[in-house]
Motif scaffolding. Structure first.
Motif, PDB file in Angstrom:
ATOM      1  N   ILE A 117       0.846  -1.189   0.000  1.00 24.74           N
ATOM      2  CA  ILE A 117       0.000   0.000   0.000  1.00 24.74           C
ATOM      3  C   ILE A 117       0.885   1.243   0.000  1.00 24.74           C
ATOM      4  O   ILE A 117       1.588   1.520   0.965  1.00 24.74           O
ATOM      5  CB  ILE A 117      -0.920   0.019   1.240  1.00 24.74           C
ATOM      6  CG1 ILE A 117      -1.738  -1.281   1.306  1.00 24.74           C
ATOM      7  CG2 ILE A 117      -1.835   1.226   1.208  1.00 24.74           C
ATOM      8  CD1 ILE A 117      -2.517  -1.444   2.596  1.00 24.74           C
ATOM      9  N   SER A 119       0.875   5.478  -0.727  1.00 27.45           N
ATOM     10  CA  SER A 119       0.070   6.684  -0.878  1.00 27.45           C
ATOM     11  C   SER A 119       0.950   7.818  -1.378  1.00 27.45           C
ATOM     12  O   SER A 119       1.697   8.419  -0.598  1.00 27.45           O
ATOM     13  CB  SER A 119      -0.580   7.086   0.455  1.00 27.45           C
ATOM     14  OG  SER A 119      -1.252   8.330   0.321  1.00 27.45           O
ATOM     15  N   ILE A 157      -5.305  -5.013   6.290  1.00 26.15           N
ATOM     16  CA  ILE A 157      -5.483  -3.919   5.343  1.00 26.15           C
ATOM     17  C   ILE A 157      -4.959  -4.319   3.969  1.00 26.15           C
ATOM     18  O   ILE A 157      -4.012  -5.107   3.855  1.00 26.15           O
ATOM     19  CB  ILE A 157      -4.785  -2.634   5.816  1.00 26.15           C
ATOM     20  CG1 ILE A 157      -3.279  -2.901   6.060  1.00 26.15           C
ATOM     21  CG2 ILE A 157      -5.446  -2.104   7.082  1.00 26.15           C
ATOM     22  CD1 ILE A 157      -2.462  -1.643   6.267  1.00 26.15           C
ATOM     23  N   ILE A 160      -5.495   1.839   0.126  1.00 27.02           N
ATOM     24  CA  ILE A 160      -5.677   3.190   0.653  1.00 27.02           C
ATOM     25  C   ILE A 160      -6.432   4.011  -0.380  1.00 27.02           C
ATOM     26  O   ILE A 160      -6.275   3.800  -1.593  1.00 27.02           O
ATOM     27  CB  ILE A 160      -4.325   3.840   1.010  1.00 27.02           C
ATOM     28  CG1 ILE A 160      -4.532   5.129   1.824  1.00 27.02           C
ATOM     29  CG2 ILE A 160      -3.484   4.095  -0.236  1.00 27.02           C
ATOM     30  CD1 ILE A 160      -3.253   5.658   2.461  1.00 27.02           C
ATOM     31  N   LEU A 167      -7.853   3.658   5.023  1.00 24.12           N
ATOM     32  CA  LEU A 167      -7.385   2.325   4.675  1.00 24.12           C
ATOM     33  C   LEU A 167      -8.590   1.403   4.622  1.00 24.12           C
ATOM     34  O   LEU A 167      -9.614   1.659   5.259  1.00 24.12           O
ATOM     35  CB  LEU A 167      -6.395   1.804   5.716  1.00 24.12           C
ATOM     36  CG  LEU A 167      -5.065   2.545   5.827  1.00 24.12           C
ATOM     37  CD1 LEU A 167      -4.355   2.161   7.127  1.00 24.12           C
ATOM     38  CD2 LEU A 167      -4.177   2.255   4.631  1.00 24.12           C
TER      39      LEU A 167
END
Length: 410
Positions: A117, A119, A157, A160, A167
Motif C-alpha cells: 500500500i 500513498s 489492510i 488506501i 485504509l
C-alpha cells in the motif's frame, strides 16, 4: 525531468554481443537485448536477496521511486533450490530510485510484514505486522504506528483511498483461517473456502483519527479489495471463488454503502476476473472469457456510463494479469504457461498490446520460457510509460526487471 531507467549504460555499452543476447543463467549482465524480441531488459534489483515487485493492481510508485519487497533467500527442501518465502523473517519493504537504481531499506521488523500500500498523497507506504498497522515516510524513512486492531476484530489492510484518508480491507472468520492453515495449497483451499460460505466484513480505518468503520458483511469470500485511484469513496471488491460460479466484480460507496455489480455473466462457463482500476479511475478493466478457456478478451466498463469495451486476443496472448497505460490507449500482459487456464502452447511472454478496432495487436517484449510461473510476473507500466516493469525468476532467483517498450531496432 523525464523519467529514465537507462542505468549502468557503461556496463551495457561495453558488454559483448554474446552477453547482450544471453537470456538466462547466473552470470547474466545487468542489461541485455532479448534475442527473440529485440527489446532491452534492465535488471532493477542487484543484491543477494530475493526481490519482488507489487501485485499487478497495487500502485508501487511515488514520483520516480518504487516500493518493493525484499527478503533473505531461503532453501525450498522439496525443490532443493533457493526461493522466495513470503513468511521469511526478514521480509521487508525497500525503496528503489528508478533513475539511479539505488535502493534503501524502509522497514526493520522481526516478524514478517504484509501490505502493498503506497500513498503518493502522503508520501508514505503502509504495512501490517500481526495486528498492528504502520506507515513509513518515503523521504525521512521514519516509521510510525497507525492503528492496532482490537481483540474482537483481527483483520488485514489491503488498500488506501485516493486522498490518503482511509485504509480498507476485510475481516475473515476463524473458521476460514483454520481452512487455510490445514490446506495451505491454493488447489486445496480455493474450493473449500468458496463452498463454506463464511462471513467476511469489509471495513475502513480513518488514518487521521483511528476510527474503524464496518461497511459491509456477506456470507461470501470478499477479496481483491482496492480503492479507486481518483474517487476517495469508491471501493472495489470481488466475490472470490471458481470464476465460472460467481458474478465477481463489485463496487461499494464507503459513505452511502451503495453496492453495484460491474459485470454480470451471461453464458455458461463464462469467467471474468483479475480486475483493476484504470489510472484515471474512469474504467474497471478485467480478464473476460466467453466461455472459459475458449474466447479471450480484455474488457472494461466505463463507470460513469456503464459502457463496455472489449478487445479480443489470441490464446497464446492470454495473460495471468493485464494492466493499462495511464491514458488507457495501450495495455500489457504477463503471459502464462501451458498449465494456466488458457492452455497456451506458446504463451510465456511479456506482451505489449495496441488496440486495433475490437482486437489487440500484440508485440512480444520478453521471452519468459525460462520463468517458472509459480511466481506471477505482475506487470506495471513505468511512471513515464516507456517501460514495462515485471518480476521473474529466470536467473535462478527472484528479481525485478524493466523491459523497454521501444525496440532496440527502432
Amino acid at each position: 525531468m523525464k523519467f529514465k531507467i537507462l542505468i549502468l549504460l557503461a556496463i551495457y555499452a561495453h558488454a559483448s554481443i554474446a552477453q547482450q543476447k544471453q537470456k538466462t543463467g547466473p552470470d547474466m549482465p545487468d542489461s541485455w537485448i532479448d534475442a527473440d524480441t529485440d527489446h532491452k531488459i534492465v535488471r532493477l534489483t542487484n543484491n543477494n536477496r530475493s526481490n519482488l515487485s507489487f501485485y499487478f493492481h497495487n500502485n508501487p510508485f511515488v514520483g520516480d521511486k518504487m516500493v518493493y519487497y525484499s527478503t533473505e533467500k531461503t532453501v525450498d527442501p522439496a525443490a532443493k533450490q533457493e526461493t522466495y518465502n513470503s513468511n521469511a523473517r526478514d521480509r521487508q519493504l525497500y525503496l528503489l530510485d528508478l533513475k539511479t537504481l539505488q535502493a534503501e531499506r524502509l522497514t526493520n521488523h522481526a516478524s514478517p510484514i504484509t501490505g502493498e500500500i503506497v500513498s503518493p498523497q502522503r508520501n508514505e507506504a503502509f504495512y501490517q505486522v500481526k495486528d498492528s498497522v504502520f506507515a513509513v515516510n518515503l523521504s525521512t524513512k521514519k516509521n510510525r504506528l497507525v492503528y492496532v486492531f482490537p481483540d474482537d476484530f483481527k483483520a488485514g489492510i489491503t488498500t488506501i483511498n485516493a486522498d490518503g484518508t482511509l485504509l480498507a480491507g476485510a475481516k475473515t472468520s476463524d473458521t476460514e483461517k483454520d481452512i487455510l492453515k490445514q490446506n495451505p495449497a491454493k488447489s486445496s483451499y480455493f474450493n473449500l473456502i468458496y463452498e463454506a460460505k463464511l462471513p467476511r466484513t469489509l471495513f475502513t480505518i480513518d488514518i487521521n483519527n483511528g476510527t474503524l468503520n464496518k461497511i459491509f458483511t456477506d456470507s461470501a469470500w470478499l477479496n481483491h479489495i482496492q480503492f479507486s485511484p481518483t474517487d476517495p469513496s469508491l471501493l472495489m471488491f470481488c466475490h472470490e471463488g471458481p470464476w465460472h460460479k460467481v458474478d465477481r466484480i463489485w463496487t461499494i460507496d464507503v459513505n452511502s454503502k451503495a453496492i453495484k455489480l460491474i459485470h454480470k455473466r451471461t453464458i455458461p462457463m463464462e469467467i471474468a476476473g483479475h480486475e483493476w482500476f484504470s489510472k484515471d479511475g474512469r474504467y474497471i478493466w478485467f480478464d473476460l472469457q466467453q466461455p472459459r478457456g475458449s474466447t479471450f478478451f480484455v474488457s472494461g466498463v466505463e463507470l460513469a456510463t456503464g459502457k463496455t469495451t472489449r478487445y479480443e486476443l489470441q490464446r497464446n496472448e492470454w495473460s495471468v494479469h493485464y494492466t493499462s497505460s495511464a491514458n488507457n490507449k495501450v495495455f500489457a500482459g504477463d503471459g502464462g504457461d501451458p498449465g494456466s487456464v488458457a492452455k497456451a502452447p506458446d504463451g510465456q511472454w511479456i506482451y505489449y498490446f495496441r488496440p486495433n478496432g475490437d482486437r489487440f495487436q500484440a508485440e512480444k517484449l520478453v521471452n519468459m520460457k525460462h520463468h517458472q510461473y509459480r511466481l506471477e510476473p505482475n506487470i506495471h507500466f513505468s511512471p513515464d510509460q516507456q517501460w514495462v516493469i515485471f518480476r521473474a525468476n529466470f536467473e535462478g532467483r527472484e528479481n525485478i526487471y524493466a523491459v523497454e517498450i521501444k525496440s532496440s531496432k527502432r
